[in-house]
Design an enzyme around this catalytic site. Sequence first.
Site, PDB file in Angstrom:
ATOM      1  N   ARG A  75       0.742  -1.222   0.166  1.00  0.00           N
ATOM      2  CA  ARG A  75       0.019  -0.148   0.142  1.00  0.00           C
ATOM      3  C   ARG A  75       1.051   1.148   0.188  1.00  0.00           C
ATOM      4  NH1 ARG A  75      -4.345   0.437   4.700  1.00  0.00           N
ATOM      5  NH2 ARG A  75      -2.638   1.086   5.929  1.00  0.00           N
ATOM      6  N   LYS A 177      -2.732   6.823   1.480  1.00  0.00           N
ATOM      7  CA  LYS A 177      -2.539   7.237   2.983  1.00  0.00           C
ATOM      8  C   LYS A 177      -1.516   8.432   3.009  1.00  0.00           C
ATOM      9  CE  LYS A 177      -2.533   4.723   6.980  1.00  0.00           C
ATOM     10  NZ  LYS A 177      -3.908   4.986   7.426  1.00  0.00           N
ATOM     11  N   GLU A 213     -16.054   7.154   5.019  1.00  0.00           N
ATOM     12  CA  GLU A 213     -15.742   6.369   6.205  1.00  0.00           C
ATOM     13  C   GLU A 213     -15.348   7.587   7.018  1.00  0.00           C
ATOM     14  OE1 GLU A 213     -11.410   5.208   5.307  1.00  0.00           O
ATOM     15  OE2 GLU A 213     -11.092   6.950   3.804  1.00  0.00           O
TER      16      GLU A 213
HETATM   17  C1  LIG Z   1      -5.192   4.151   7.656  1.00  0.00           C
HETATM   18  C2  LIG Z   1      -6.497   4.485   7.315  1.00  0.00           C
HETATM   19  C3  LIG Z   1      -7.564   3.630   7.659  1.00  0.00           C
HETATM   20  C4  LIG Z   1      -7.507   2.059   8.268  1.00  0.00           C
HETATM   21  O1  LIG Z   1      -6.546   1.238   7.405  1.00  0.00           O
HETATM   22  P1  LIG Z   1      -5.745   0.048   8.292  1.00  0.00           P
HETATM   23  O2  LIG Z   1      -5.057  -0.455   7.207  1.00  0.00           O
HETATM   24  O3  LIG Z   1      -6.883  -0.753   8.573  1.00  0.00           O
HETATM   25  O4  LIG Z   1      -5.148   0.420   9.478  1.00  0.00           O
HETATM   26  C5  LIG Z   1      -8.846   3.705   7.334  1.00  0.00           C
HETATM   27  N1  LIG Z   1      -9.180   5.168   6.694  1.00  0.00           N
HETATM   28  C6  LIG Z   1      -8.306   6.278   6.548  1.00  0.00           C
HETATM   29  C7  LIG Z   1      -8.619   7.089   6.036  1.00  0.00           C
HETATM   30  C8  LIG Z   1      -6.848   5.854   7.030  1.00  0.00           C
HETATM   31  O5  LIG Z   1      -5.937   6.526   6.970  1.00  0.00           O
END
Ligand SMILES: *Cc1c(COP(=O)(O)O)cnc(C)c1O
Length: 327
Positions: A75, A177, A213
């Site tokens: 990722r 991210k 989300e």
């Molecule tokens: C990091 C993140 C998540 C959760 O991802 P994981 O891989 O499960 O830790 C969900 N939403 C956002 C916006 C994120 O930055």
Amino acid sequence: MKIEGFKFHGTNKAFYAHYKNGAWDEGKLDTSINFEISSLAVAIQYGQSVFEGLKAYRAKDGRTLLFRPEANAKRLQGSCERLMIPPVPMELFIKAVKLVVKENKDLVPSYESKGSLYIRPFVIGTETVMGVRSANEFLFGVVATPVGSYFKDGFNSIRLTTTPYDRAAPNGLGHIKSGANYAASLYPKYLAQQQGFDDCLYLDPKTHTKIDETGATNIIGIKGNQFITPQSRSILPSITNNSLQMIADKLLGMEVIRREIPLNEISSFDELGACGTAAVITPIESVQDENKVYKLKSNKVLHKLHDLLQSIQFGDINEDFGWVIEV
Ligand SMILES: *Cc1c(COP(=O)(O)O)cnc(C)c1O
């Protein structure tokens, strides 16, 4: 020392590698989390910054376990590409994470505490650049610190509100991210908390009618035997969510569905939860949307999913997924 909450609780050693003249160096450990950086680094002025988050867990028998680090490495590579950052090679990422976990093994909280060692890999553009362009020099860092369970009583439920703001644009960085998404989420989250909510629920930025989300967690809905989670270009592909989908499908025989979810469909869900590495799964008690309140009645299935995921992460049960790696 009792480790409580999701905070920085110190570290023994961090890892830093540099990219210069077209290549990553092999990197090395360092006792400090501080470093010198140009005031005009692209990361500081223009936000060329991406990161990851994963955890190491203490098993009952004392082993130290990492959960799906390759998924984070992949990722991060995707995030790098979108932000014009040279991708961190898989081997460098895994080596750095393992080294940092080894150096901080004594900081991994006990099995009984249900805490963990939170690991934060990141990449930033460090070159001094005045005009807007990508840096040609980068820093890849990995820092780890022990954290308690995200919520005081472990499985507390939270209250969300929708927001007129967006954390991401329809064709922007929502699936990446990047630090920028978090910068955009600070103010809406502040407003939500001012109004007495725990966080805000972002709607899809194009139509504001579908669930995306929260600022740091994916959303999952439970309806009978169905596990339903939003499909959207502007949400972050959560590794926790992906793992829960596999657990729901393979271990609980649930039907896993990824599709658009209209906001008003919440009224037909039995359960709604927020999931991510830091929070694991947190049941959502209610969602406020202007004058309407959606209330959720149960968290039974979420509880089951939470316990199964944690038993895998803490090495209580063996899994055939190949997720858990001993360091
Ligand atoms: C990091 C993140 C998540 C959760 O991802 P994981 O891989 O499960 O830790 C969900 N939403 C956002 C916006 C994120 O930055």
